[in-house]
Every structure is written in C-alpha cells, then in structure tokens.
Design a protein around this motif. Structure first.
Motif, PDB file in Angstrom:
ATOM      1  N   SER A  56      -0.111  -4.090  10.741  1.00 23.38           N
ATOM      2  CA  SER A  56      -1.044  -3.015  11.102  1.00 23.38           C
ATOM      3  C   SER A  56      -2.114  -2.775  10.042  1.00 23.38           C
ATOM      4  O   SER A  56      -3.057  -2.035  10.272  1.00 23.38           O
ATOM      5  CB  SER A  56      -0.261  -1.728  11.369  1.00 23.38           C
ATOM      6  N   TRP A  57      -1.956  -3.384   8.883  1.00 22.36           N
ATOM      7  CA  TRP A  57      -2.971  -3.213   7.826  1.00 22.36           C
ATOM      8  C   TRP A  57      -4.024  -4.337   7.837  1.00 22.36           C
ATOM      9  O   TRP A  57      -4.903  -4.345   6.988  1.00 22.36           O
ATOM     10  CB  TRP A  57      -2.306  -3.169   6.437  1.00 22.36           C
ATOM     11  N   SER A  59      -6.508  -4.990   9.860  1.00 23.86           N
ATOM     12  CA  SER A  59      -7.896  -4.545  10.072  1.00 23.86           C
ATOM     13  C   SER A  59      -8.415  -3.770   8.863  1.00 23.86           C
ATOM     14  O   SER A  59      -9.609  -3.861   8.519  1.00 23.86           O
ATOM     15  CB  SER A  59      -8.008  -3.723  11.353  1.00 23.86           C
ATOM     16  N   ALA A  60      -7.536  -3.014   8.214  1.00 21.27           N
ATOM     17  CA  ALA A  60      -7.918  -2.283   6.998  1.00 21.27           C
ATOM     18  C   ALA A  60      -8.282  -3.282   5.893  1.00 21.27           C
ATOM     19  O   ALA A  60      -9.262  -3.087   5.157  1.00 21.27           O
ATOM     20  CB  ALA A  60      -6.781  -1.387   6.549  1.00 21.27           C
ATOM     21  N   MET A 147      -8.737   4.967   8.822  1.00 18.64           N
ATOM     22  CA  MET A 147      -7.989   4.573  10.022  1.00 18.64           C
ATOM     23  C   MET A 147      -6.490   4.791   9.840  1.00 18.64           C
ATOM     24  O   MET A 147      -5.971   4.763   8.724  1.00 18.64           O
ATOM     25  CB  MET A 147      -8.255   3.097  10.328  1.00 18.64           C
ATOM     26  N   VAL A 148      -5.847   5.079  10.957  1.00 19.29           N
ATOM     27  CA  VAL A 148      -4.378   5.148  10.984  1.00 19.29           C
ATOM     28  C   VAL A 148      -3.953   4.125  12.032  1.00 19.29           C
ATOM     29  O   VAL A 148      -4.332   4.222  13.187  1.00 19.29           O
ATOM     30  CB  VAL A 148      -3.874   6.557  11.373  1.00 19.29           C
ATOM     31  N   SER A 149      -3.238   3.110  11.564  1.00 19.15           N
ATOM     32  CA  SER A 149      -2.866   2.036  12.485  1.00 19.15           C
ATOM     33  C   SER A 149      -1.358   1.787  12.402  1.00 19.15           C
ATOM     34  O   SER A 149      -0.817   1.546  11.333  1.00 19.15           O
ATOM     35  CB  SER A 149      -3.659   0.773  12.103  1.00 19.15           C
ATOM     36  N   ASN A 151       1.786  -0.366  14.441  1.00 17.42           N
ATOM     37  CA  ASN A 151       2.123  -1.289  15.532  1.00 17.42           C
ATOM     38  C   ASN A 151       3.621  -1.268  15.839  1.00 17.42           C
ATOM     39  O   ASN A 151       4.381  -0.530  15.208  1.00 17.42           O
ATOM     40  CB  ASN A 151       1.590  -2.700  15.250  1.00 17.42           C
TER      41      ASN A 151
END
Lengths: 185, 73
Positions: A56-57, A59-60, A147-149, A151
């Motif tokens: 989930s990181w 894209s960050a 952002m908060v992502s 998955n």
C-alpha cells in the motif's frame, strides 16, 4: 514432543536465514547508493538483493521518488522493521519450543508481542505516509499529496494480529490449567 | 484451605516414612510433600485409594473439614 522439537529446529534455521537476509538488506540500503544490488549474469541467471517499497506504500514511494526523495530510506526501512521484529519474536518462540517449553509465560509474552507488532504495523501503514508527507511539506515546502492507503494484505495483518492476541489469552488459560494440573496429586 | 490433610498424623500412627509411602503408591516424594503441606489443588481418587490401601484407613481419616479455616478465608 520430538516432532515439535524437530520441526522447530527447521523453522528456527529458516527464520535465522530470513533475519540475516533482512539485516543484509538493511545494511545495503544504508551504505550503498542503490537499494537493489543486481547479481544477474549473462547466462540468464537473475539474482538481486535489496529493498523495494511495495504494497500500500507503493504509490507514496512513487510520489517521493518524483519529488527527488529516497523512497527506500523514508518508507522502505520502516516497512522492513516490523518484519525484523516479527522474525526476532518468532526466533525466540521457536527457541523456547526447541527447549520443550510450550505453555510458559515466556511463550505467552511472545504471542502478545507478535499481536502487538502486527497491530502496530497496521496503524503505521495507515498513518505514517500522511504524517511523513505533512512533515516533509512543512520542512522542505514540497507539494506532496497526503494519502492514507490500506490494502487487503494490511487488513489480513490486522486480522492476524487480533487472532494472535486471542491465542495469547488462550495460552494464558492453558498455562493456568497446567499449573493447576501440576498441583493435582 | 478449609480442607485439612491429616496424612502426617496417619503416617505417624502407622510408623511409616513419607518416602516409603510415596514409593508404595507410585508418586514422587515431592508430590507427597505437596499433599502433606496442603498445597495440592486436588487429589485423584486413584491416589486416595492407594493411600487408604497402604495405610489401612478410610478417606475420612486423611481428610478433615475445618470450619474455622473456612471463616478465616
């Protein structure tokens, strides 16, 4: 009993190898310019060792790289930290199993720590990029979009953490039963 | 604990040592010591049966209920 000790020996060896790999990776990231060391050969053998920001990181990490930050340093190392901790806890747990200790307060503490690390990992995954981007925006003035992502892997980790907490409580009950059993003559 | 184990009294009456009884009934001297000291959480019927058989007594000769002890709790 013999089966448990025999299997614990194998698992312990694998965990030690895994920990060694993680530590080597951390050292590579810290001392080398590139986070991935490539040992691929011309005969088609592909082999590399290093660290990539995934899950989930991802894209960050992409955003950080686009803004000329080292994503592996800012995100990758923290992503690796829970795995190192989990490895150390599991090594301790299986070392106790190898010694024939099953329903022991030390084992219970291993399970509790394991659950705590998994829960902490979920919280860190959820809030760390947003906090980091806020800090970097404040310090460097770069326009990183917070952002908060989360998955499905993170949710499975959270679930595993909660399940392991319950297992720790069950182990505590088993320990009490064992203690009482020892006083039944 | 309001239940008192009078095992040492019975052993004295029968002039038997703890270790002898432990060997005879197949439990460790440490476990017999736990039983004598009243630290045991429970006693198996099989253990009680063996003790009664070897000391030639009744369970009531070994176990006693103390009301005063219960009130102290």
């Amino acid at each position: 009993m013999k089966k448990i000790i025999w299997m614990s020996n194998i698992i312990l060896t694998l965990l030690l190898l895994s920990l060694l790999t993680m530590l080597i990776t951390t050292v590579i990231v810290l001392i080398s310019d590139t986070p991935l060391l490539n040992f691929s050969q011309e005969n088609g053998t592909n082999m590399w060792i290093g660290l990539e920001v995934s899950g989930s990181w991802a894209s960050a990490a992409k955003q950080l790289t686009q803004n000329n930050f080292n994503a592996v340093i800012w995100l990758g190392l923290l992503q690796l930290l829970p795995f190192i901790l989990i490895n150390i806890i599991l090594i301790r747990l299986f070392y106790l199993y190898r010694q024939g200790l099953f329903f022991n307060p030390k084992n219970i503490s291993c399970f509790t720590w394991l659950g705590t690390v998994l829960l902490a990992q979920f919280i860190i995954v959820a809030i760390y990029p947003a906090l980091l981007f806020t800090l970097l925006n404040y310090v460097t003035g770069s326009g990183l979009g917070r952002m908060v992502s989360i998955n499905d892997t993170d949710i499975i980790g959270l679930l595993a953490g909660l399940i392991i907490y319950v297992i720790a409580w069950v182990m505590k009950q088993a320990h009490q039963l064992q203690q009482e059993q020892e006083l039944v003559i | 604990m309001a239940i008192i184990i009078d095992l040492d009294v019975m052993l004295a009456k029968r002039k038997m040592k703890s270790s002898e009884l432990a060997n005879a009934i197949g439990i460790t001297p440490q476990n017999l010591s736990v039983l004598k000291a009243g630290r045991a959480k429970a006693i198996r019927f099989s253990t009680l049966d063996a003790i009664c058989q070897h000391l030639d007594c009744q369970p009531g000769d070994l176990l006693r209920y103390d009301t005063q002890d219960h009130n102290e709790l």
